[in-house]
Design a protein around this motif. Structure first.
Motif, PDB file in Angstrom:
ATOM      1  N   SER A 135       0.829  -1.206   0.000  1.00  0.00           N
ATOM      2  CA  SER A 135       0.000   0.000   0.000  1.00  0.00           C
ATOM      3  C   SER A 135       0.865   1.258   0.000  1.00  0.00           C
ATOM      4  CB  SER A 135      -0.925  -0.004   1.216  1.00  0.00           C
ATOM      5  OG  SER A 135      -1.815  -1.082   1.163  1.00  0.00           O
ATOM      6  N   GLY A 136       1.958   1.223   0.776  1.00  0.00           N
ATOM      7  CA  GLY A 136       2.847   2.384   0.805  1.00  0.00           C
ATOM      8  C   GLY A 136       3.472   2.656  -0.548  1.00  0.00           C
ATOM      9  N   PHE A 137       3.897   1.600  -1.238  1.00  0.00           N
ATOM     10  CA  PHE A 137       4.477   1.784  -2.566  1.00  0.00           C
ATOM     11  C   PHE A 137       3.416   2.212  -3.585  1.00  0.00           C
ATOM     12  CE2 PHE A 137       8.375  -0.148  -1.088  1.00  0.00           C
ATOM     13  CZ  PHE A 137       9.323   0.438  -1.895  1.00  0.00           C
ATOM     14  N   THR A 138       2.188   1.765  -3.393  1.00  0.00           N
ATOM     15  CA  THR A 138       1.118   2.199  -4.300  1.00  0.00           C
ATOM     16  C   THR A 138       0.847   3.685  -4.129  1.00  0.00           C
ATOM     17  OG1 THR A 138       0.115  -0.003  -4.260  1.00  0.00           O
ATOM     18  CG2 THR A 138      -1.274   1.812  -4.990  1.00  0.00           C
ATOM     19  N   ILE A 139       0.834   4.163  -2.878  1.00  0.00           N
ATOM     20  CA  ILE A 139       0.677   5.601  -2.627  1.00  0.00           C
ATOM     21  C   ILE A 139       1.861   6.365  -3.215  1.00  0.00           C
ATOM     22  CG2 ILE A 139       0.635   7.348  -0.802  1.00  0.00           C
ATOM     23  CD1 ILE A 139      -0.935   5.303   0.888  1.00  0.00           C
ATOM     24  N   PHE A 140       3.058   5.850  -3.030  1.00  0.00           N
ATOM     25  CA  PHE A 140       4.262   6.438  -3.617  1.00  0.00           C
ATOM     26  C   PHE A 140       4.120   6.528  -5.130  1.00  0.00           C
ATOM     27  CE2 PHE A 140       8.788   5.761  -5.020  1.00  0.00           C
ATOM     28  CZ  PHE A 140       9.336   6.903  -4.477  1.00  0.00           C
ATOM     29  N   TYR A 141       3.528   5.498  -5.731  1.00  0.00           N
ATOM     30  CA  TYR A 141       3.351   5.458  -7.171  1.00  0.00           C
ATOM     31  C   TYR A 141       2.337   6.502  -7.634  1.00  0.00           C
ATOM     32  CZ  TYR A 141       3.770   3.221 -11.706  1.00  0.00           C
ATOM     33  OH  TYR A 141       4.049   2.963 -13.018  1.00  0.00           O
ATOM     34  N   VAL A 142       1.362   6.812  -6.779  1.00  0.00           N
ATOM     35  CA  VAL A 142       0.431   7.895  -7.099  1.00  0.00           C
ATOM     36  C   VAL A 142       1.197   9.216  -7.200  1.00  0.00           C
ATOM     37  CG1 VAL A 142      -1.521   9.251  -6.241  1.00  0.00           C
ATOM     38  CG2 VAL A 142      -1.588   6.759  -6.118  1.00  0.00           C
ATOM     39  N   GLY A 143       2.180   9.409  -6.307  1.00  0.00           N
ATOM     40  CA  GLY A 143       3.003  10.615  -6.371  1.00  0.00           C
ATOM     41  C   GLY A 143       3.766  10.712  -7.673  1.00  0.00           C
ATOM     42  N   ILE A 144       4.308   9.592  -8.129  1.00  0.00           N
ATOM     43  CA  ILE A 144       4.995   9.549  -9.418  1.00  0.00           C
ATOM     44  C   ILE A 144       4.060  10.047 -10.514  1.00  0.00           C
ATOM     45  CG2 ILE A 144       5.914   7.987 -11.186  1.00  0.00           C
ATOM     46  CD1 ILE A 144       7.019   6.252  -8.925  1.00  0.00           C
ATOM     47  N   ASN A 145       2.837   9.545 -10.494  1.00  0.00           N
ATOM     48  CA  ASN A 145       1.909   9.866 -11.572  1.00  0.00           C
ATOM     49  C   ASN A 145       1.298  11.255 -11.448  1.00  0.00           C
ATOM     50  OD1 ASN A 145       1.294   7.402 -13.525  1.00  0.00           O
ATOM     51  ND2 ASN A 145       1.876   6.616 -11.525  1.00  0.00           N
ATOM     52  N   LEU A 146       1.293  11.801 -10.247  1.00  0.00           N
ATOM     53  CA  LEU A 146       0.908  13.201 -10.125  1.00  0.00           C
ATOM     54  C   LEU A 146       1.941  14.077 -10.830  1.00  0.00           C
ATOM     55  CD1 LEU A 146      -1.102  15.204  -8.969  1.00  0.00           C
ATOM     56  CD2 LEU A 146       0.203  15.217  -6.830  1.00  0.00           C
ATOM     57  N   GLY A 147       3.223  13.704 -10.711  1.00  0.00           N
ATOM     58  CA  GLY A 147       4.266  14.418 -11.446  1.00  0.00           C
ATOM     59  C   GLY A 147       4.105  14.275 -12.944  1.00  0.00           C
ATOM     60  N   VAL A 148       3.744  13.066 -13.402  1.00  0.00           N
ATOM     61  CA  VAL A 148       3.499  12.843 -14.832  1.00  0.00           C
ATOM     62  C   VAL A 148       2.335  13.703 -15.310  1.00  0.00           C
ATOM     63  CG1 VAL A 148       2.937  11.126 -16.583  1.00  0.00           C
ATOM     64  CG2 VAL A 148       4.371  10.484 -14.655  1.00  0.00           C
ATOM     65  N   LEU A 149       1.289  13.771 -14.503  1.00  0.00           N
ATOM     66  CA  LEU A 149       0.105  14.563 -14.863  1.00  0.00           C
ATOM     67  C   LEU A 149       0.468  16.035 -15.029  1.00  0.00           C
ATOM     68  CD1 LEU A 149      -2.991  14.884 -15.154  1.00  0.00           C
ATOM     69  CD2 LEU A 149      -3.096  15.053 -12.663  1.00  0.00           C
TER      70      LEU A 149
END
Length: 477
Positions: A135-149
């Protein structure tokens, strides 16, 4: 009993990675357009350059992981990586074509130091059997994709109004913000972890680090301009690395051996996924630029914004999937990473089926509705969420502690080989020079997208069969 609270440092690492990915995807999203429009290169040559760049930008983390494990430590490697990324993006922002290839080479070096080690740092904040890890890495991955957005929507608009180099300047600014965030996290974010003892007691001095990096930049600058090196050296490196990681696994102590073998199979299976996923920045990107109607609800959407919509889906799905893995884990029904990878490959195949089908439905001026692209990218996003954050988590839990940085680097190397192969298979979608007629372009893209789908479905079937042979290994790991 494990607390349900996430580490206090997670938001700081989330924001640091968000800004780093913002800078990277400004360049990644604009690169194929820059090569074909600003430089006037053919589709085939542009795919080759982007393929080699993408390969090297993800292969470099293996060296960065080793440097962190043996000489630098995670924190120092991340900071130096950030400095090189800032410099590389700043060079692209200068209107000097002679700096183009050295700029890409500098970005590759910076990414190698930064990318694997911030993920390893996040993994070091969790105990080995902490159920919050996925779950922590999934939340971290959301941060990655916020940067992509942010990158997709801002870079295209800035480029359209102020030119290519202003768009690239955004990337450098993003990295500056990211490094400041990282420094704040160490001071006030309670980023505490138990560092693995460095293999070499004597740290690599700053002068030697800079010298080695400059030598690497010079070599990579030549590499990016040589099709011979791209066509032959990378495959040879891939074969050597494949043999190495399995030999390495068999040399481990029994408690680590099977886990590392399983991790190696997961890494190998991810290559095909990334080969297809990275079409979003090459063949699919040019397809959208040339043949997709970019008017949505009365607004003109820049080409780069379309790959960013995939990140919107990640942000929407991320919290739900993070909760799902925790809920399934509590009831002992959480699928193994191998099963998740099988479904990930099938979903990316479905996404390309949608893109292929879309070419049959054009408007009066032979343009395709953007809603087809959004549906395809939704399918691809489901696949990405089933593979990428789960893969990052699997590396940190399956890799032996003394090999954590290197194995995280190898995970990114797999993405790199996906980038190399992405550049090769993107040529299936190459449009001959001086061909601008949509009626000629449409069947070329249609055939390519269906070929990509066939590849995905074939690999998913192979993985499904393979998992039965690995069942005992899965249970032991």
């Amino acid at each position: 009993m494990t607390s349900n609270r996430y580490p206090k440092a997670l938001p700081f690492l989330f924001l640091t990675e968000m800004w780093e990915r913002f800078g990277f995807y400004v360049v990644q999203g604009m690169l194929i357009l820059y090569l074909t429009e600003a430089f006037g290169f053919s589709d085939s040559k542009s795919y080759t350059i982007q393929g080699v760049f993408t390969a090297l930008v993800y292969i470099a983390p293996m060296a960065g992981g080793i440097l962190a494990d043996r000489f630098l430590g995670l924190k120092t490697a991340i900071i130096w990586g950030g400095f090189f990324l800032i410099a590389g993006y700043a060079m692209l922002a200068l209107p000097m074509t002679s700096l183009f290839y050295p700029a890409l080479a500098t970005i590759i070096i910076g990414n190698g130091l930064f990318k694997p080690n911030i993920s390893s740092l996040l993994g070091a904040l969790y105990e080995p059997n902490d159920p919050r890890r996925d779950s922590g890495f999934t939340i971290f991955y959301v941060g990655i994709n916020l940067g992509v957005l942010l990158a997709g929507f801002s870079s295209g608009a800035i480029k359209n109004h102020f030119g290519w180099h202003a768009g690239f300047g955004l990337a450098s600014a993003g990295l500056i913000i990211g490094l400041i965030t990282f420094a704040i996290g160490f001071k006030w974010g309670d980023i505490k972890y138990k560092p693995v003892a460095l293999t070499q007691k004597k740290f690599l001095s700053k002068a030697w680090l800079i010298l080695y990096c400059l030598i690497g930049i010079g070599f990579i600058t030549v590499w990016l301009q040589s099709s011979l090196l791209g066509d032959w050296l990378l495959p040879i490196v891939g074969i050597v690395l494949l043999v190495y990681i399995f030999v390495l696994a068999y040399k481990q102590e029994p408690q680590y051996r099977n886990r590392l073998i399983l991790l190696n199979f997961l890494i190998l299976s991810s290559i095909v996924f990334w080969t297809l996923f990275l079409q979003l920045f090459s063949s699919a990107n040019l397809f959208i630029d040339r043949l997709v109607d970019k008017q949505i609800l009365g607004f003109h959407i820049p080409t780069t914004a379309f790959y960013a919509t995939e990140s919107i889906f990640v942000i929407l799905l991320g919290p739900f999937m993070a909760w799902s893995w925790q809920a399934l884990n509590q009831s002992a029904r959480n699928p193994s990473p191998f099963i998740k990878f099988i479904f990930a490959t099938a979903f990316i195949g479905l996404g390309f089926v949608v893109l292929g089908v879309s070419t049959y439905f054009t408007n009066t001026v032979n343009m395709i509705s953007p809603w087809w692209v959004l549906l395809a990218y939704f399918m691809i996003t489901i696949g990405e969420m089933l593979l990428s954050p789960i893969g990052l988590s699997a590396v940190t839990i399956l890799a032996p502690p003394h090999l954590a940085g290197m194995m995280m680097g190898i995970w990114f190397v797999a993405i790199g080989f996906g980038g190399e192969f992405a550049g090769l298979i993107a040529k299936i979608a190459s449009i001959p020079e001086n061909v601008t007629d949509a009626l000629i372009q449409l069947p070329i893209y249609r055939a390519a997208f269906f070929d990509y789908a066939y590849l995905a479905f074939g690999v998913a079937v192979v993985l499904f069969i393979l998992q039965w042979g690995l069942r005992k290994l899965l249970e032991e790991a």
